[in-house]
Design an enzyme around this catalytic site. Structure first.
Site, PDB file in Angstrom:
ATOM      1  N   GLN A 156      15.541 -44.556 -28.943  1.00 29.04           N
ATOM      2  CA  GLN A 156      14.485 -45.044 -28.057  1.00 29.04           C
ATOM      3  C   GLN A 156      14.992 -44.978 -26.616  1.00 29.04           C
ATOM      4  O   GLN A 156      16.028 -45.560 -26.299  1.00 29.04           O
ATOM      5  CB  GLN A 156      14.120 -46.491 -28.420  1.00 29.04           C
ATOM      6  CG  GLN A 156      13.557 -46.666 -29.814  1.00 29.04           C
ATOM      7  CD  GLN A 156      12.113 -46.207 -29.942  1.00 29.04           C
ATOM      8  OE1 GLN A 156      11.495 -45.819 -28.958  1.00 29.04           O
ATOM      9  NE2 GLN A 156      11.580 -46.232 -31.146  1.00 29.04           N
ATOM     10  N   ASN A 199      17.551 -48.557 -36.230  1.00 26.16           N
ATOM     11  CA  ASN A 199      17.158 -49.330 -35.050  1.00 26.16           C
ATOM     12  C   ASN A 199      16.410 -50.608 -35.423  1.00 26.16           C
ATOM     13  O   ASN A 199      16.774 -51.707 -34.983  1.00 26.16           O
ATOM     14  CB  ASN A 199      16.283 -48.450 -34.148  1.00 26.16           C
ATOM     15  CG  ASN A 199      15.900 -49.116 -32.845  1.00 26.16           C
ATOM     16  OD1 ASN A 199      16.742 -49.673 -32.158  1.00 26.16           O
ATOM     17  ND2 ASN A 199      14.629 -49.057 -32.498  1.00 26.16           N
ATOM     18  N   GLU A 248       3.190 -46.293 -26.898  1.00 28.76           N
ATOM     19  CA  GLU A 248       3.802 -46.779 -28.135  1.00 28.76           C
ATOM     20  C   GLU A 248       3.020 -48.029 -28.539  1.00 28.76           C
ATOM     21  O   GLU A 248       2.743 -48.889 -27.695  1.00 28.76           O
ATOM     22  CB  GLU A 248       5.270 -47.139 -27.882  1.00 28.76           C
ATOM     23  CG  GLU A 248       6.108 -47.263 -29.129  1.00 28.76           C
ATOM     24  CD  GLU A 248       6.887 -45.992 -29.453  1.00 28.76           C
ATOM     25  OE1 GLU A 248       7.529 -45.991 -30.515  1.00 28.76           O
ATOM     26  OE2 GLU A 248       6.849 -45.029 -28.672  1.00 28.76           O
ATOM     27  N   ASP A 290       7.757 -46.192 -38.959  1.00 29.12           N
ATOM     28  CA  ASP A 290       7.806 -45.723 -37.576  1.00 29.12           C
ATOM     29  C   ASP A 290       7.839 -44.195 -37.643  1.00 29.12           C
ATOM     30  O   ASP A 290       8.872 -43.570 -37.425  1.00 29.12           O
ATOM     31  CB  ASP A 290       9.058 -46.279 -36.878  1.00 29.12           C
ATOM     32  CG  ASP A 290       9.151 -45.857 -35.418  1.00 29.12           C
ATOM     33  OD1 ASP A 290       8.170 -45.300 -34.895  1.00 29.12           O
ATOM     34  OD2 ASP A 290      10.218 -46.074 -34.807  1.00 29.12           O
ATOM     35  N   CYS A 331       4.072 -43.817 -32.140  1.00 26.87           N
ATOM     36  CA  CYS A 331       4.262 -43.177 -30.828  1.00 26.87           C
ATOM     37  C   CYS A 331       3.092 -42.262 -30.495  1.00 26.87           C
ATOM     38  O   CYS A 331       3.133 -41.555 -29.485  1.00 26.87           O
ATOM     39  CB  CYS A 331       5.579 -42.400 -30.788  1.00 26.87           C
ATOM     40  SG  CYS A 331       5.682 -41.067 -32.010  1.00 26.87           S
TER      41      CYS A 331
END
Length: 361
Positions: A183, A216, A353, A294, A319
């Protein structure tokens, strides 16, 4: 907050609110970015003239066919550590022909923890003399350096940095590899991690995570669940995730090297994978209640969407609002949106996002 930042953020808020209104989500939570020094990555071409060299980017002309070279002496959207290093590094490169000869690109990867990796990319073969000069430069500037040319990669120090975030009353360390996705906006990333953990509050059973990258989200989310199974296809990201799990002394996460589509096949008993057996992972031993996704910009494939519909809770970070919108058309047949967020990960661009929590109807 400056008017230019407020205007671009408000445009995103208006766009997202309108686009997703048919799903009757709750009030949009908005997480702002710092207005400057928010990018932890920066990539520049090196432009050589007869008696000078400088950082450069290209600006496309109106028709998009021609490009104009733009000299870059500072880059306000990049982290302050990158801006501080840029002139120092350039002066050292100019002063040493071993380092400047046929150099055509410089990439910076910074961290909030203070580590810095600089990648120097060349149109020539790198030799031992270059390596000695690069070692001296790395030591002088207290940075890690990597040299690249066609078919060649020379690492001075490491080819990664270690980022560190404070979250949930503890510290999390992350290995971020030079060539892997991370990120880019660390301050907004921390807000995303906190939001995901808040969304997971009160969850029961176990967590499945698809597209986990370097872990993450996996690491902080693991504090909210008894057991976590995370999947990722890219080998380098799997290795980084496993390193991160070990370094953070977390013992309730298993990582499976599978794509989302492959996991669906394994979970439904359609196909067996030696990779699962070798990693000693028994999918059937899990009692999943929540799934965290994600996905890449293309969104989630139809078979995986069907799989997600069987979960009590879906935490979805996106995203790409357009593919999220399409995916929600399917997911809202079985779930309702109970949390809705916008994260300004990419200020001054059209990119958005967003995050949604979906709960079974």
């Amino acid at each position: 907050m400056t008017s230019s930042y407020r205007q671009q953020l408000q445009a995103k808020i208006d766009r997202i609110t309108t686009q997703f209104s048919e799903f009757t989500p709750p009030t949009l939570e908005v997480f702002e970015s710092p207005e400057q020094h928010f990018r932890m990555r920066a990539e520049f071409r090196i432009w050589h003239t007869e008696n000078d060299m400088f950082y450069a980017m290209f600006e496309r002309n109106g028709d998009g066919k021609q490009k104009t070279v733009v000299r870059i002496d500072e880059f306000p959207i990049a982290d302050k550590s990158i801006n501080d290093l840029m002139p120092l590094l350039l002066a050292e490169l100019k002063a040493n022909s071993l380092l400047s000869q046929r150099l055509f690109e410089v990439d910076f990867l910074a961290t909030l923890s203070g580590e810095m990796l600089v990648t120097l990319i060349y149109h020539r073969k790198l030799n031992q003399e270059w390596e000695q000069a690069a070692k001296a430069l790395a030591e002088k500037l207290n940075i890690k350096i990597m040299g690249r040319s066609r078919g060649q990669k020379i690492v001075i120090g490491d080819d990664f940095v270690v980022e560190e975030f404070e979250l949930l009353n503890r510290s999390f360390k992350y290995k971020q590899i030079e060539s892997s996705f991370t990120q880019p906006n660390a301050q907004v990333c921390k807000k995303m991690l906190q939001w995901a953990c808040d969304a997971a509050e009160g969850s029961k059973k176990h967590l499945l995570e698809l597209y986990c990258g370097n872990g993450n989200f996996t690491l902080p989310l693991s504090l909210k669940f008894e057991r976590v199974l995370a999947t990722e296809l890219a080998k380098s990201s799997v290795y980084a995730a496993q390193w991160n799990i070990e370094q953070n002394q977390i013992d309730n996460i298993q990582v499976a090297r599978l794509s989302a589509e492959e996991f669906t096949q394994a979970y439904q008993g359609e196909r067996e994978f030696r990779r699962l057996q070798e990693a000693d992972i028994d999918i059937q031993s899990y009692d999943f209640g929540t799934v965290f996704v994600d996905p890449p910009r293309a969104g989630i494939d139809d078979e995986t969407l069907k799989l997600l519909q069987g979960f009590e809770r879906i935490i979805y970070i996106s995203c790409n609002p357009d593919t999220l919108y399409e995916n929600l058309k399917t997911l809202t047949q079985t779930h309702r949106v109970t949390k809705f967020a916008l994260f300004d990960q990419f200020p001054y661009t059209h990119h958005v996002e967003s995050g949604v929590l979906l709960e079974k109807i």
